[in-house]
Design an enzyme around this catalytic site. Structure first.
Site, PDB file in Angstrom:
ATOM      1  CD  GLU A 178      25.329  65.258  52.863  1.00 56.33           C
ATOM      2  OE1 GLU A 178      24.727  65.364  53.959  1.00 56.33           O
ATOM      3  OE2 GLU A 178      24.921  64.518  51.950  1.00 56.33           O
ATOM      4  CG  ASN A 191      30.206  62.961  48.454  1.00 55.23           C
ATOM      5  OD1 ASN A 191      30.333  63.032  47.231  1.00 55.23           O
ATOM      6  ND2 ASN A 191      29.122  62.470  49.036  1.00 55.23           N
ATOM      7  CG  HIS A 223      21.046  63.575  45.396  1.00 55.20           C
ATOM      8  ND1 HIS A 223      20.878  62.247  45.104  1.00 55.20           N
ATOM      9  CD2 HIS A 223      21.901  63.629  46.462  1.00 55.20           C
ATOM     10  CE1 HIS A 223      21.595  61.513  45.945  1.00 55.20           C
ATOM     11  NE2 HIS A 223      22.231  62.330  46.764  1.00 55.20           N
ATOM     12  CD  GLU A 242      25.550  60.829  47.700  1.00 55.59           C
ATOM     13  OE1 GLU A 242      24.364  61.062  48.000  1.00 55.59           O
ATOM     14  OE2 GLU A 242      26.489  60.957  48.509  1.00 55.59           O
ATOM     15  CG  ASP A 264      19.183  60.566  42.727  1.00 57.78           C
ATOM     16  OD1 ASP A 264      19.423  61.794  42.760  1.00 57.78           O
ATOM     17  OD2 ASP A 264      19.090  59.882  43.759  1.00 57.78           O
TER      18      ASP A 264
END
Length: 311
Positions: A128, A169, A205, A234, A236
């Site tokens: 990030e 990432n 996400h 990641e 979801d």
């Protein structure tokens, strides 16, 4: 219906693990062992949890996750070596000279990545680092102390002591946007200058707005065209603003996994195992976002992902 890890011989499917749940919850542990062929640490490998004491590291949780992955012959992703959050209290306030910051960066990466040489298959080296609006790099303690070169150094230090694939990432860089353009420019520049980067992790996400699967595919394709690996790291999908119910959730899982994998992504990791331990609902970012419910029963989204990978 088969398991997630068996759905495709060409794609790893994993989950981010909580070490306490892995040790104490039999249903959790058995679900992970049965369903997945990849694991990553949710928090156990971050600097703060690892190095609460200034002169010592506690690898108990991280070791347990890595040993579990090894025991079950799983692909192990390390997360994360350099991040602007979750760093130790003893490192605050951040008033360090460039030389001191560089020493901290090097020593941390050498200690953690070096410990797992030959045991971790991929590392999220830098996490990030791009500003949310895509306009340059995020203002962090690392950028303040070392300038943009901190990213180069992080990858170089990781390459010194690890034989894993090395990833950048980030979140909100999954489809086509100003931020994903900035990530593309960043990794293109790293490659052009010979910095040892092997791949990009797209967090994915999803809670307020759906990321169009076609945009995810286009983004994966342009990254793989650079010669980089792409992992969905990641994933979801919260039920709420983005999708209305489990059936819409399942359809989106099917569409976005198909799009990413068809475009070249070879690893898909969900951020957690079951709905009961997801980070999204407590923050108001949607409900029931994962592939298993609180009782570890398979949801429609599970079958959708298996079908997507099988196709």
């Amino acid at each position: 219906m088969g398991t997630l890890g068996e759905a495709s011989p060409d794609v790893h499917v994993g989950a981010a693990l909580d070490a306490d749940a892995l040790r104490t919850d039999t249903d959790y542990r058995q679900t992970v062992a049965r369903e997945f062929d990849a694991v990553t640490a949710e928090n156990a490998m971050k600097w703060g949890p690892l190095a609460a004491g200034q002169r010592s590291y506690d690898f108990t949780d991280a070791d347990d996750i890595v040993r579990f992955g090894e025991h079950h012959d799983m692909y192990v992703r390390g997360h994360t070596l350099v991040w602007h959050r979750m760093y130790p209290e003893w490192a605050r306030p951040w008033t360090r000279s460039p030389a001191d910051a560089d020493r901290l960066l090097r020593d941390h990466i050498y200690t953690v990545a070096g410990r797992y040489r030959g045991r971790v298959d991929a590392w999220d080296v830098v996490n990030e680092a791009v500003a949310d609006d895509g306009k340059g790099l995020r203002e962090t303690q690392w950028l303040d102390a070392l300038g943009e070169e901190y990213i180069d150094r992080a990858f170089e230090y990781a390459a010194d002591v690890s034989d894993a694939d090395l990833f950048y990432n980030d979140y909100d860089a999954d489809g086509l946007s100003a931020k994903s353009d900035a990530v593309y420019d960043l990794v293109s520049d790293l490659l052009a200058r010979g910095v040892p980067i092997d791949g990009v992790g797209l967090q994915l996400h999803v809670f307020d707005d759906l990321v169009p699967p076609a945009d995810v595919a286009a983004n994966v394709e342009r990254l793989t065209d650079l010669g980089l690996d792409v992992h969905v790291t990641e994933l979801d999908v919260g039920i709420g603003a983005a999708v209305a119910d489990r059936e819409e959730q399942a359809q989106y899982y099917r569409d976005v996994v198909s799009a990413a994998v068809d475009a070249g992504a070879d690893t898909v990791v969900t951020w957690g195992v079951d709905d009961g331990q997801s980070w999204l609902p407590p923050l108001g970012h949607g409900e029931a976002p994962l592939l298993f419910d609180e009782e570890f029963e398979r949801k429609p989204a599970h079958g959708a992902v298996v079908d997507a990978l099988g196709e």
